[in-house]
Every structure is written in C-alpha cells, then in structure tokens.
Design a protein around this motif. Structure first.
Motif, PDB file in Angstrom:
ATOM      1  N   UNK A  98      -6.330 -10.924 -13.061  1.00  0.00           N
ATOM      2  CA  UNK A  98      -7.389 -10.483 -12.157  1.00  0.00           C
ATOM      3  C   UNK A  98      -8.328  -9.572 -12.940  1.00  0.00           C
ATOM      4  N   UNK A  99      -9.589  -9.970 -13.137  1.00  0.00           N
ATOM      5  CA  UNK A  99     -10.517  -9.120 -13.888  1.00  0.00           C
ATOM      6  C   UNK A  99     -10.844  -7.841 -13.139  1.00  0.00           C
ATOM      7  N   UNK A 100     -10.952  -6.753 -13.873  1.00  0.00           N
ATOM      8  CA  UNK A 100     -11.277  -5.466 -13.255  1.00  0.00           C
ATOM      9  C   UNK A 100     -12.609  -5.526 -12.522  1.00  0.00           C
ATOM     10  N   UNK A 101     -13.543  -6.300 -13.041  1.00  0.00           N
ATOM     11  CA  UNK A 101     -14.873  -6.413 -12.438  1.00  0.00           C
ATOM     12  C   UNK A 101     -14.804  -6.898 -10.991  1.00  0.00           C
ATOM     13  N   UNK A 102     -13.768  -7.682 -10.662  1.00  0.00           N
ATOM     14  CA  UNK A 102     -13.664  -8.240  -9.311  1.00  0.00           C
ATOM     15  C   UNK A 102     -13.371  -7.177  -8.256  1.00  0.00           C
ATOM     16  N   UNK A 103     -12.956  -5.984  -8.674  1.00  0.00           N
ATOM     17  CA  UNK A 103     -12.663  -4.916  -7.721  1.00  0.00           C
ATOM     18  C   UNK A 103     -13.884  -4.079  -7.390  1.00  0.00           C
ATOM     19  N   UNK A 104     -14.960  -4.284  -8.096  1.00  0.00           N
ATOM     20  CA  UNK A 104     -16.166  -3.503  -7.834  1.00  0.00           C
ATOM     21  C   UNK A 104     -16.879  -4.018  -6.577  1.00  0.00           C
ATOM     22  N   UNK A 105     -17.715  -3.164  -6.005  1.00  0.00           N
ATOM     23  CA  UNK A 105     -18.496  -3.564  -4.836  1.00  0.00           C
ATOM     24  C   UNK A 105     -17.946  -3.057  -3.518  1.00  0.00           C
ATOM     25  N   UNK A 106     -16.752  -2.469  -3.526  1.00  0.00           N
ATOM     26  CA  UNK A 106     -16.157  -1.889  -2.327  1.00  0.00           C
ATOM     27  C   UNK A 106     -15.550  -0.535  -2.691  1.00  0.00           C
ATOM     28  N   UNK A 107     -15.476   0.352  -1.705  1.00  0.00           N
ATOM     29  CA  UNK A 107     -14.661   1.548  -1.882  1.00  0.00           C
ATOM     30  C   UNK A 107     -13.206   1.122  -1.909  1.00  0.00           C
ATOM     31  N   UNK A 108     -12.421   1.732  -2.764  1.00  0.00           N
ATOM     32  CA  UNK A 108     -11.008   1.404  -2.881  1.00  0.00           C
ATOM     33  C   UNK A 108     -10.166   2.613  -2.514  1.00  0.00           C
ATOM     34  N   UNK A 109      -9.198   2.399  -1.635  1.00  0.00           N
ATOM     35  CA  UNK A 109      -8.202   3.416  -1.314  1.00  0.00           C
ATOM     36  C   UNK A 109      -6.903   2.940  -1.950  1.00  0.00           C
ATOM     37  N   UNK A 110      -6.575   3.522  -3.095  1.00  0.00           N
ATOM     38  CA  UNK A 110      -5.500   3.003  -3.930  1.00  0.00           C
ATOM     39  C   UNK A 110      -4.253   3.881  -3.892  1.00  0.00           C
ATOM     40  N   UNK A 111      -3.097   3.216  -3.993  1.00  0.00           N
ATOM     41  CA  UNK A 111      -1.820   3.906  -4.183  1.00  0.00           C
ATOM     42  C   UNK A 111      -1.148   3.294  -5.404  1.00  0.00           C
ATOM     43  N   UNK A 112      -0.280   4.077  -6.032  1.00  0.00           N
ATOM     44  CA  UNK A 112       0.504   3.606  -7.178  1.00  0.00           C
ATOM     45  C   UNK A 112       1.969   3.745  -6.799  1.00  0.00           C
ATOM     46  N   UNK A 113       2.633   2.619  -6.617  1.00  0.00           N
ATOM     47  CA  UNK A 113       4.029   2.625  -6.209  1.00  0.00           C
ATOM     48  C   UNK A 113       4.778   1.501  -6.927  1.00  0.00           C
ATOM     49  N   UNK A 114       6.051   1.701  -7.244  1.00  0.00           N
ATOM     50  CA  UNK A 114       6.829   0.654  -7.905  1.00  0.00           C
ATOM     51  C   UNK A 114       7.100  -0.514  -6.964  1.00  0.00           C
ATOM     52  N   UNK A 115       7.469  -1.649  -7.553  1.00  0.00           N
ATOM     53  CA  UNK A 115       7.769  -2.833  -6.747  1.00  0.00           C
ATOM     54  C   UNK A 115       8.963  -2.584  -5.829  1.00  0.00           C
ATOM     55  N   UNK A 116       9.933  -1.824  -6.324  1.00  0.00           N
ATOM     56  CA  UNK A 116      11.093  -1.481  -5.498  1.00  0.00           C
ATOM     57  C   UNK A 116      10.686  -0.372  -4.543  1.00  0.00           C
ATOM     58  N   UNK A 117       9.940  -0.735  -3.540  1.00  0.00           N
ATOM     59  CA  UNK A 117       9.281   0.213  -2.640  1.00  0.00           C
ATOM     60  C   UNK A 117      10.297   0.836  -1.692  1.00  0.00           C
ATOM     61  N   UNK A 118      10.570   2.140  -1.917  1.00  0.00           N
ATOM     62  CA  UNK A 118      11.518   2.849  -1.075  1.00  0.00           C
ATOM     63  C   UNK A 118      10.865   3.448   0.150  1.00  0.00           C
ATOM     64  N   UNK A 119      11.567   4.390   0.769  1.00  0.00           N
ATOM     65  CA  UNK A 119      11.088   4.977   2.024  1.00  0.00           C
ATOM     66  C   UNK A 119       9.762   5.708   1.850  1.00  0.00           C
ATOM     67  N   UNK A 120       9.643   6.484   0.761  1.00  0.00           N
ATOM     68  CA  UNK A 120       8.400   7.221   0.524  1.00  0.00           C
ATOM     69  C   UNK A 120       7.233   6.270   0.297  1.00  0.00           C
ATOM     70  N   UNK A 121       7.510   5.174  -0.412  1.00  0.00           N
ATOM     71  CA  UNK A 121       6.486   4.157  -0.673  1.00  0.00           C
ATOM     72  C   UNK A 121       6.039   3.510   0.633  1.00  0.00           C
ATOM     73  N   UNK A 122       7.008   3.138   1.476  1.00  0.00           N
ATOM     74  CA  UNK A 122       6.669   2.502   2.747  1.00  0.00           C
ATOM     75  C   UNK A 122       5.825   3.431   3.621  1.00  0.00           C
TER      76      UNK A 122
END
Length: 236
Positions: A98-122
């Motif tokens: 996925x090219x980084x350029x494709x994320x431009x054009x919208x405001x992004x509300x981002x989180x960084x969480x591991x794939x093994x999403x625990x309670x805090x992640x959920x």
C-alpha cells in the motif's frame, strides 16, 4: 454662359471626386503595453484572487504551526510537523503493498497496536470508533487507521469488529523500526498508548494523551476540522 463649365479641360474643380486615401497607423509597441496601467491592474486582480483562495489554508496552518496555541489544545501539537515518509513500507492484511501516498487527502485518526490485540487494544479501537462517530457530519473527513508493527494476523473476532460496513478501520502492517521513525510516543510512554492525528497532507501534527478523555480530545478534532473547513473536503 449660364450653366456652362468655364474651367479649362483637365483642371480640378470643387465638384470633381477626390481620390480615397487610407491612413496607415503603426501597431502599439508590446513593450509599452506590458507596463500600461491596464496591464498592472490586471496583474493585481489576479494576485488578489489567488490570495483570497489561499487564505483559508494559510490561516489554518499559521494558527496551528506558527502561533501554536498549545494552551487551547488538550492533546500535544507536534511542531514542527512530521511528514509521512514517502517510502514508508505498508501492506494490507492480504500482503499487498500500500503506497503511503494513498493515505493522503483525509484526516487520519491512527492507533498503533500489535496484531495480538488484547483488552487495552480493543478498548482503544472502540474509543477510536466512538471519536469519529461523535464528529457527526464531519466524520466523513476522517479515516480510522490501525497500524500493526508486526507480521501477525488479528483474531477473527477483532477483524469482524473493525470491518463492519460504514465504520471500517484501515488496517495496515508497518515495520516497527520504520514506524518509530515517523510517529513517536510521549516520554515514558509506548507507541500503543496514544492516538495520532495526521492531516490530509500526510503530516503528523497532534498526539493525544495516554488514555485520553474522549470528550476533551474530540474538542481538539473539532477545532482542527473547523480550521481546515475552507480547503479540506471529504474524500480523497
């Protein structure tokens, strides 16, 4: 004799037709026109139109990046802002780049969480969803982003939750070292502790406190969307 022509043959008289003559006028010198009042007035009008069109963009960015109204922000404004690396390696859940350029054009509300999403992640993904919905009609200008800094695959239950139609989360894998070179946590915190706000130009410009008060952080988002309303429209 009355009525006779007393002039000599061939001589010109008042009743004789005059030959037509054409006056030849020289064309204006383009160099003279370039500095004419009309030309200068046209240039000023064009500059004024451009200034009016650019004013909303300039005003909003001046407010957040120069004035830096830190006292009025619940989260931490990032100054200077940090551009999303153009070569940031990202892949979707199917392994497609996925090219980084494709994320431009919208405001992004981002989180960084591991794939093994625990309670805090959920919980963070739930708050992310609620924050966007709380924006009302402005929510179409904001995309939710879950960045996974490992190669794992989230549980089916989690994928169903973030993939619900109309409230989908864009889930992407990003190498942890490359992600940490762009987004950074507050001192003593981890990347997974925060929400990160990225503007439509791909600039990280706001970080929420760890475990934020949703209403207070939503007020920050309202201010950003209001300040950018003149130049940012929904959709890429």
């Amino acid at each position: 004799m009355s009525g006779s022509n007393s002039s000599a043959p061939g001589s010109a008289t008042a009743s004789s037709p005059e030959p037509l003559s054409f006056a030849v006028h020289s064309l204006p010198d383009p160099r003279a026109l370039a500095g004419s009042p009309q030309q200068r007035a046209g240039r000023w009008k064009m500059l004024m139109v451009l200034a009016i069109c650019a004013a909303p963009v300039i005003a909003s960015y001046f407010t957040f990046y120069v004035v830096k109204p830190s006292g009025s922000a619940y989260g931490e404004l990032i100054a200077p802002t940090v551009d999303m690396p153009a070569d940031l390696p990202m892949t979707d859940l199917q392994g497609h780049a996925v090219p980084a350029e494709s994320l431009r054009g919208q405001w992004l509300l981002a989180v960084v969480q591991p794939a093994d999403c625990g309670q805090a992640c959920e919980r963070q993904l739930y708050v992310q969803r609620q924050l966007r919905e709380m924006l009302g009609k402005e929510r179409a200008r904001v995309d939710k982003l879950w960045l996974i800094p490992d190669d794992g695959t989230p549980r089916e239950k989690v994928l169903e939750a973030v993939g619900q139609k109309g409230v989908e989360v864009n889930v992407l894998h990003v190498p942890e070292d490359r992600l940490a070179a762009w987004l950074r946590p507050a001192p003593g915190k981890a990347l997974s502790d925060h929400f990160y706000v990225v503007d439509p130009m791909g600039r990280w410009m706001l970080r929420a406190p760890a475990d934020p008060d949703p209403k207070k952080f939503k007020a920050d988002l309202d201010k950003l969307l209001k300040a950018s309303a003149g130049w940012d429209k929904p959709g890429r």
